[in-house]
Design an enzyme around this catalytic site. Structure first.
Site, mmCIF file in Angstrom:
data_model
loop_
_atom_site.group_PDB
_atom_site.id
_atom_site.type_symbol
_atom_site.label_atom_id
_atom_site.label_comp_id
_atom_site.label_asym_id
_atom_site.label_seq_id
_atom_site.Cartn_x
_atom_site.Cartn_y
_atom_site.Cartn_z
ATOM 1 N N HIS A 59 0.826 -1.214 0.000
ATOM 2 C CA HIS A 59 0.000 0.000 0.000
ATOM 3 C C HIS A 59 0.859 1.261 0.000
ATOM 4 O O HIS A 59 0.575 2.207 -0.737
ATOM 5 C CB HIS A 59 -0.979 -0.006 1.175
ATOM 6 C CG HIS A 59 -1.915 -1.177 1.135
ATOM 7 N ND1 HIS A 59 -2.703 -1.538 2.182
ATOM 8 C CD2 HIS A 59 -2.168 -2.066 0.136
ATOM 9 C CE1 HIS A 59 -3.420 -2.609 1.855
ATOM 10 N NE2 HIS A 59 -3.103 -2.959 0.610
ATOM 11 N N HIS A 69 -0.911 -11.051 -5.429
ATOM 12 C CA HIS A 69 0.511 -10.753 -5.214
ATOM 13 C C HIS A 69 1.435 -11.859 -5.722
ATOM 14 O O HIS A 69 2.524 -11.592 -6.215
ATOM 15 C CB HIS A 69 0.778 -10.541 -3.720
ATOM 16 C CG HIS A 69 0.046 -9.376 -3.159
ATOM 17 N ND1 HIS A 69 0.243 -8.091 -3.599
ATOM 18 C CD2 HIS A 69 -0.903 -9.295 -2.196
ATOM 19 C CE1 HIS A 69 -0.545 -7.272 -2.922
ATOM 20 N NE2 HIS A 69 -1.261 -7.982 -2.079
ATOM 21 N N ASP A 97 -2.732 -2.567 -5.311
ATOM 22 C CA ASP A 97 -1.778 -3.598 -4.895
ATOM 23 C C ASP A 97 -0.760 -3.892 -6.007
ATOM 24 O O ASP A 97 0.439 -4.011 -5.759
ATOM 25 C CB ASP A 97 -2.518 -4.907 -4.585
ATOM 26 C CG ASP A 97 -3.193 -4.901 -3.221
ATOM 27 O OD1 ASP A 97 -2.844 -4.063 -2.371
ATOM 28 O OD2 ASP A 97 -4.082 -5.751 -3.022
ATOM 29 N N HIS A 128 -8.780 -1.491 -5.616
ATOM 30 C CA HIS A 128 -7.741 -1.850 -4.645
ATOM 31 C C HIS A 128 -6.758 -2.856 -5.243
ATOM 32 O O HIS A 128 -5.559 -2.810 -4.955
ATOM 33 C CB HIS A 128 -8.332 -2.392 -3.341
ATOM 34 C CG HIS A 128 -7.258 -2.623 -2.331
ATOM 35 N ND1 HIS A 128 -6.716 -1.600 -1.584
ATOM 36 C CD2 HIS A 128 -6.530 -3.724 -2.027
ATOM 37 C CE1 HIS A 128 -5.720 -2.066 -0.855
ATOM 38 N NE2 HIS A 128 -5.591 -3.357 -1.108
HETATM 39 ZN ZN ZN Z 1 -3.856 -4.464 -0.600
#
Ligand code: ZN
Length: 301
Positions: A78, A262, A239, A235
């Site tokens: 973030h 991720h 990321d 969001h």
């Molecule tokens: Zn996040």
């Protein structure tokens, strides 16, 4: 001229750590040209530092964790998304513990801190990772690829079998203005059943409706609802942008993600490093006329 940038002076963000629930402080501090982005643990003897790089990513479940033996820092994406959007080349990110403040679960506080001190150009040209040929990665139904583009663009699609989420897509050119307006305020999200499981293991102790969108099997539990109708995919773009800092230099390319988190981002970035014929490192500082075509299409610096 496209010169490297750092911030004008130190600035701080305070809050609680997502997992420990304890107060922690993050400080952004200026770094010299060619230094890159580093995390520094000011609470440990000798203040060890670690340069942000894909090879340092040690965990990707729920959040991106960097480091290992000497120290690790978790939920880095973030604060790094703001660094990525502002094209800050050189920066020290000091922490007084292993965690980054979760704040409100978005990048808003980090962006605000960086904007409050402003940026300064340094006397070295910026290096970009310029994608020259498509690079693909897929794993089951998850897909991630990057194609040539004169700027930085993200297209992100998510598809959650949940009545409050479903299929969402965002396609956006990233610069300071678009990030500030469209992405920075989008909060992280989680499912109540996962939160309960994490808390029973002593994790996510700082997690609450103040720093995440929380969903049960049917609906959003936050009384104030959403900041954007499609806050979830925004969001995910946040990321992904944060994870791009692990490239070690700004990307010039169009990243397309389908159901990619991720782990997939980290694998895509490692694949970029392995695809030596599909990117080159370019500087736009030395001879602008040589790169006129690129500059004409480049994002707002
Ligand atoms: Zn996040």
């Amino acid at each position: 001229m496209f010169l490297q940038k750092t911030i004008r002076k130190r600035t701080e963000v305070k809050g609680v750590g997502l997992h420990s629930g304890k107060n922690c402080t993050l400080s952004f501090a200026p770094a010299p040209a060619n230094a890159g982005v580093h995390f520094v643990r000011s609470d440990l003897p000798g203040k060890p530092a670690l340069r942000v790089h894909a090879s340092q990513v040690s965990a990707t479940s729920y959040a991106t964790t960097l480091g290992g033996d000497v120290f690790s820092v978790s939920t880095v994406e973030h604060c790094m998304s703001a660094i990525s959007a502002l094209r800050i080349d050189n920066l020290f990110i000091e922490l007084d513990g292993p965690e980054i403040p979760i704040c409100d679960g978005s990048a808003g506080h980090f962006l605000e801190a960086l904007h409050s001190v402003g940026m300064i150009e340094q006397d070295q040209p910026r290096k970009y990772c310029y994608i020259t040929q498509p690079i693909y990665f897929e794993e089951g139904e998850k897909q991630a690829y990057v194609v040539p583009y004169h700027g930085l663009r993200l297209t992100v699609t998510i598809d959650f079998p949940h009545p409050a989420i479903g299929k969402q897509k965002i396609d956006i050119d990233i610069n300071d203005q678009s990030f500030t307006r469209e992405i920075a305020q989008a909060r992280t999200f989680g499912f109540m059943k996962d939160v309960e499981a994490l808390q029973s293991r002593g994790l996510a102790l700082g997690g609450s409706l103040d720093n995440a969108i929380v969903l049960d099997d049917e609906k959003i539990l936050n009384p104030s609802g959403l900041r954007f109708k499609d806050e979830f995919v925004r969001h995910k773009a946040l990321d992904a942008l944060g994870d791009l800092v692990t490239l070690g230099m700004p990307l010039m390319g169009h990243v397309v993600l389908y159901k990619a988190g991720h782990d997939v981002m980290n694998k895509l970035i490692r694949k970029i490093f392995d695809s030596k014929d599909s990117f080159k490192h370019i500087e736009l500082g030395a001879d602008i006329s040589e790169n006129a075509a690129l500059i004409s299409g480049i994002y707002n610096e």
